[in-house]
Write a protein that holds these residues in place. Structure first.
Motif, PDB file in Angstrom:
ATOM      1  N   ASN A 177      -4.527   2.949 -12.347  1.00 33.38           N
ATOM      2  CA  ASN A 177      -4.741   1.838 -11.426  1.00 33.38           C
ATOM      3  C   ASN A 177      -3.404   1.224 -11.035  1.00 33.38           C
ATOM      4  OD1 ASN A 177      -7.497   2.157 -11.587  1.00 33.38           O
ATOM      5  ND2 ASN A 177      -7.757   0.606 -13.186  1.00 33.38           N
ATOM      6  N   GLY A 178      -3.256   0.965  -9.725  1.00 30.61           N
ATOM      7  CA  GLY A 178      -2.022   0.359  -9.240  1.00 30.61           C
ATOM      8  C   GLY A 178      -0.930   1.346  -8.905  1.00 30.61           C
ATOM      9  N   SER A 179      -1.226   2.639  -8.982  1.00 32.49           N
ATOM     10  CA  SER A 179      -0.190   3.644  -8.694  1.00 32.49           C
ATOM     11  C   SER A 179      -0.063   3.946  -7.210  1.00 32.49           C
ATOM     12  CB  SER A 179      -0.477   4.935  -9.465  1.00 32.49           C
ATOM     13  OG  SER A 179      -1.730   5.485  -9.075  1.00 32.49           O
ATOM     14  N   GLY A 180      -0.985   3.454  -6.383  1.00 34.92           N
ATOM     15  CA  GLY A 180      -0.871   3.641  -4.937  1.00 34.92           C
ATOM     16  C   GLY A 180      -1.829   4.646  -4.340  1.00 34.92           C
ATOM     17  N   LYS A 181      -2.848   5.059  -5.080  1.00 35.45           N
ATOM     18  CA  LYS A 181      -3.795   6.050  -4.547  1.00 35.45           C
ATOM     19  C   LYS A 181      -4.530   5.496  -3.327  1.00 35.45           C
ATOM     20  CE  LYS A 181      -6.178   6.546  -8.317  1.00 35.45           C
ATOM     21  NZ  LYS A 181      -5.498   5.490  -9.101  1.00 35.45           N
ATOM     22  N   SER A 182      -5.004   4.258  -3.414  1.00 36.28           N
ATOM     23  CA  SER A 182      -5.705   3.651  -2.280  1.00 36.28           C
ATOM     24  C   SER A 182      -4.763   3.450  -1.102  1.00 36.28           C
ATOM     25  CB  SER A 182      -6.325   2.310  -2.687  1.00 36.28           C
ATOM     26  OG  SER A 182      -7.322   2.493  -3.677  1.00 36.28           O
ATOM     27  N   ASN A 183      -3.497   3.190  -1.390  1.00 40.18           N
ATOM     28  CA  ASN A 183      -2.522   3.009  -0.310  1.00 40.18           C
ATOM     29  C   ASN A 183      -2.348   4.293   0.496  1.00 40.18           C
ATOM     30  OD1 ASN A 183      -2.135   0.393  -1.129  1.00 40.18           O
ATOM     31  ND2 ASN A 183      -0.212   0.790  -2.197  1.00 40.18           N
ATOM     32  N   LEU A 184      -2.491   5.434  -0.150  1.00 43.87           N
ATOM     33  CA  LEU A 184      -2.393   6.711   0.568  1.00 43.87           C
ATOM     34  C   LEU A 184      -3.533   6.845   1.566  1.00 43.87           C
ATOM     35  CD1 LEU A 184      -1.344   9.350  -2.127  1.00 43.87           C
ATOM     36  CD2 LEU A 184      -0.102   8.765  -0.041  1.00 43.87           C
ATOM     37  N   ALA A 185      -4.752   6.540   1.125  1.00 50.78           N
ATOM     38  CA  ALA A 185      -5.904   6.621   2.021  1.00 50.78           C
ATOM     39  C   ALA A 185      -5.742   5.645   3.186  1.00 50.78           C
ATOM     40  CB  ALA A 185      -7.190   6.332   1.257  1.00 50.78           C
ATOM     41  N   GLU A 186      -5.244   4.448   2.891  1.00 57.64           N
ATOM     42  CA  GLU A 186      -5.053   3.457   3.946  1.00 57.64           C
ATOM     43  C   GLU A 186      -3.933   3.871   4.896  1.00 57.64           C
ATOM     44  OE1 GLU A 186      -4.452  -0.022   1.631  1.00 57.64           O
ATOM     45  OE2 GLU A 186      -6.589  -0.309   1.215  1.00 57.64           O
ATOM     46  N   ALA A 187      -2.917   4.558   4.371  1.00 53.66           N
ATOM     47  CA  ALA A 187      -1.837   5.042   5.233  1.00 53.66           C
ATOM     48  C   ALA A 187      -2.367   6.043   6.249  1.00 53.66           C
ATOM     49  CB  ALA A 187      -0.736   5.677   4.382  1.00 53.66           C
ATOM     50  N   ILE A 188      -3.318   6.862   5.828  1.00 51.22           N
ATOM     51  CA  ILE A 188      -3.878   7.868   6.734  1.00 51.22           C
ATOM     52  C   ILE A 188      -4.632   7.206   7.881  1.00 51.22           C
ATOM     53  CG2 ILE A 188      -5.541   9.758   6.917  1.00 51.22           C
ATOM     54  CD1 ILE A 188      -4.797  10.523   4.031  1.00 51.22           C
ATOM     55  N   VAL A 189      -5.530   6.277   7.545  1.00 55.35           N
ATOM     56  CA  VAL A 189      -6.313   5.632   8.616  1.00 55.35           C
ATOM     57  C   VAL A 189      -5.422   4.724   9.466  1.00 55.35           C
ATOM     58  CG1 VAL A 189      -8.492   5.795   7.369  1.00 55.35           C
ATOM     59  CG2 VAL A 189      -7.071   3.783   7.057  1.00 55.35           C
ATOM     60  N   TRP A 190      -4.372   4.147   8.865  1.00 58.24           N
ATOM     61  CA  TRP A 190      -3.441   3.324   9.643  1.00 58.24           C
ATOM     62  C   TRP A 190      -2.716   4.178  10.672  1.00 58.24           C
ATOM     63  CZ3 TRP A 190       2.104   2.908   9.759  1.00 58.24           C
ATOM     64  CH2 TRP A 190       2.580   1.762  10.428  1.00 58.24           C
ATOM     65  N   ALA A 191      -2.245   5.361  10.251  1.00 60.85           N
ATOM     66  CA  ALA A 191      -1.563   6.257  11.181  1.00 60.85           C
ATOM     67  C   ALA A 191      -2.497   6.742  12.272  1.00 60.85           C
ATOM     68  CB  ALA A 191      -0.971   7.446  10.429  1.00 60.85           C
ATOM     69  N   MET A 192      -3.800   6.796  11.991  1.00 62.22           N
ATOM     70  CA  MET A 192      -4.784   7.206  12.990  1.00 62.22           C
ATOM     71  C   MET A 192      -5.076   6.106  14.000  1.00 62.22           C
ATOM     72  SD  MET A 192      -7.587   9.385  10.828  1.00 62.22           S
ATOM     73  CE  MET A 192      -7.190  10.980  10.104  1.00 62.22           C
ATOM     74  N   GLY A 193      -4.511   4.909  13.766  1.00 67.09           N
ATOM     75  CA  GLY A 193      -4.673   3.852  14.760  1.00 67.09           C
ATOM     76  C   GLY A 193      -5.551   2.698  14.355  1.00 67.09           C
ATOM     77  N   GLU A 194      -5.834   2.530  13.075  1.00 70.03           N
ATOM     78  CA  GLU A 194      -6.644   1.400  12.631  1.00 70.03           C
ATOM     79  C   GLU A 194      -5.980   0.089  13.041  1.00 70.03           C
ATOM     80  OE1 GLU A 194      -9.262  -0.686  11.936  1.00 70.03           O
ATOM     81  OE2 GLU A 194      -9.845   1.009  10.652  1.00 70.03           O
ATOM     82  N   GLN A 195      -6.738  -0.790  13.711  1.00 66.83           N
ATOM     83  CA  GLN A 195      -6.215  -2.061  14.208  1.00 66.83           C
ATOM     84  C   GLN A 195      -6.722  -3.262  13.420  1.00 66.83           C
ATOM     85  OE1 GLN A 195      -3.892  -2.175  16.955  1.00 66.83           O
ATOM     86  NE2 GLN A 195      -3.895  -0.055  16.238  1.00 66.83           N
TER      87      GLN A 195
END
Length: 208
Positions: free
Chosen positions: A32-50
């Motif tokens: 927990n806290g290693s950044g796994k969720s941040n990776l998933a969020e990085a993907i959707v952010w790069a796809m254009g999540e507003q």
């Protein structure tokens, strides 16, 4: 298929990080806290999540690394996705697409598609052709499984249409209808001006 994701300054990824993904199942394991969720969020952010709330943030500037005990804050956040079509549906469509999204701490933002600056709309359309996008089910984040299971039929339909590419056609149709509506308004205005000018000409040319 997501072949590579490269991050720089995005959330907990202060230094440049690149992950190469191969065919089949890829697993990222960490506490927990290693950044796994941040990776998933990085993907959707790069796809254009507003929607910042979808990224566990109150504003887009919060995705930029805020600094730590031994590391200063980052000046910008950047995520690059490299996607590969294993079996391209269209012969004329490139089998590989690279999407880059960047935002600075001051709020300046931009997108690149295959190395060229582009609009968010261009990113959305390039991804929608492949059944991808912020609202598609290609990325299922923490807590989203339960949300999908309890969604209304209309919401589930929207997700399926996004994944199938139907939503793209509907958005294009809506934009075309809006453009036609604006053209019709200008045409009506031109006709009104033409009628007004014709009336004035008659007044000027009529015998006194």
């Amino acid at each position: 298929m997501l072949r590579q994701i490269a991050l720089r300054g995005f959330k907990s990824f202060a230094q440049a990080t690149s992950l190469e993904l191969g065919p089949g199942l890829n697993v990222i394991v960490g506490p927990n806290g290693s950044g796994k969720s941040n990776l998933a969020e990085a993907i959707v952010w790069a796809m254009g999540e507003q929607r910042a709330a979808k990224l566990r943030a109150s504003g887009m500037s919060e995705v930029v690394f805020s600094g730590g005990a031994h590391r200063p804050p980052a000046g910008l956040a950047e995520v690059r996705l490299t996607l590969v079509d294993e079996e391209p549906a269209d012969i004329g469509r490139p089998s590989e697409v690279e999407v880059v999204r960047r935002i600075t701490r001051t709020g300046d933002a931009g997108y690149r598609l295959n190395g060229a600056n582009c609009r968010l709309l261009d990113v959305h359309e390039a991804l929608a052709l492949r059944g991808l996008g912020p609202d598609a089910l290609a990325v299922i984040r923490q807590g989203q499984v339960e949300a999908v299971c309890t969604s209304r039929p209309s919401d589930i339909r929207a997700m399926l249409e996004e994944a199938a590419g139907v939503a793209l056609s509907r958005r294009r149709r809506r934009r075309a209808e809006l453009r036609l509506g604006r053209v019709a308004e200008r045409l009506d205005r031109a006709r009104d001006l033409q009628a007004e000018l014709a009336t004035r000409c008659l007044l000027y040319t009529s015998p006194s």
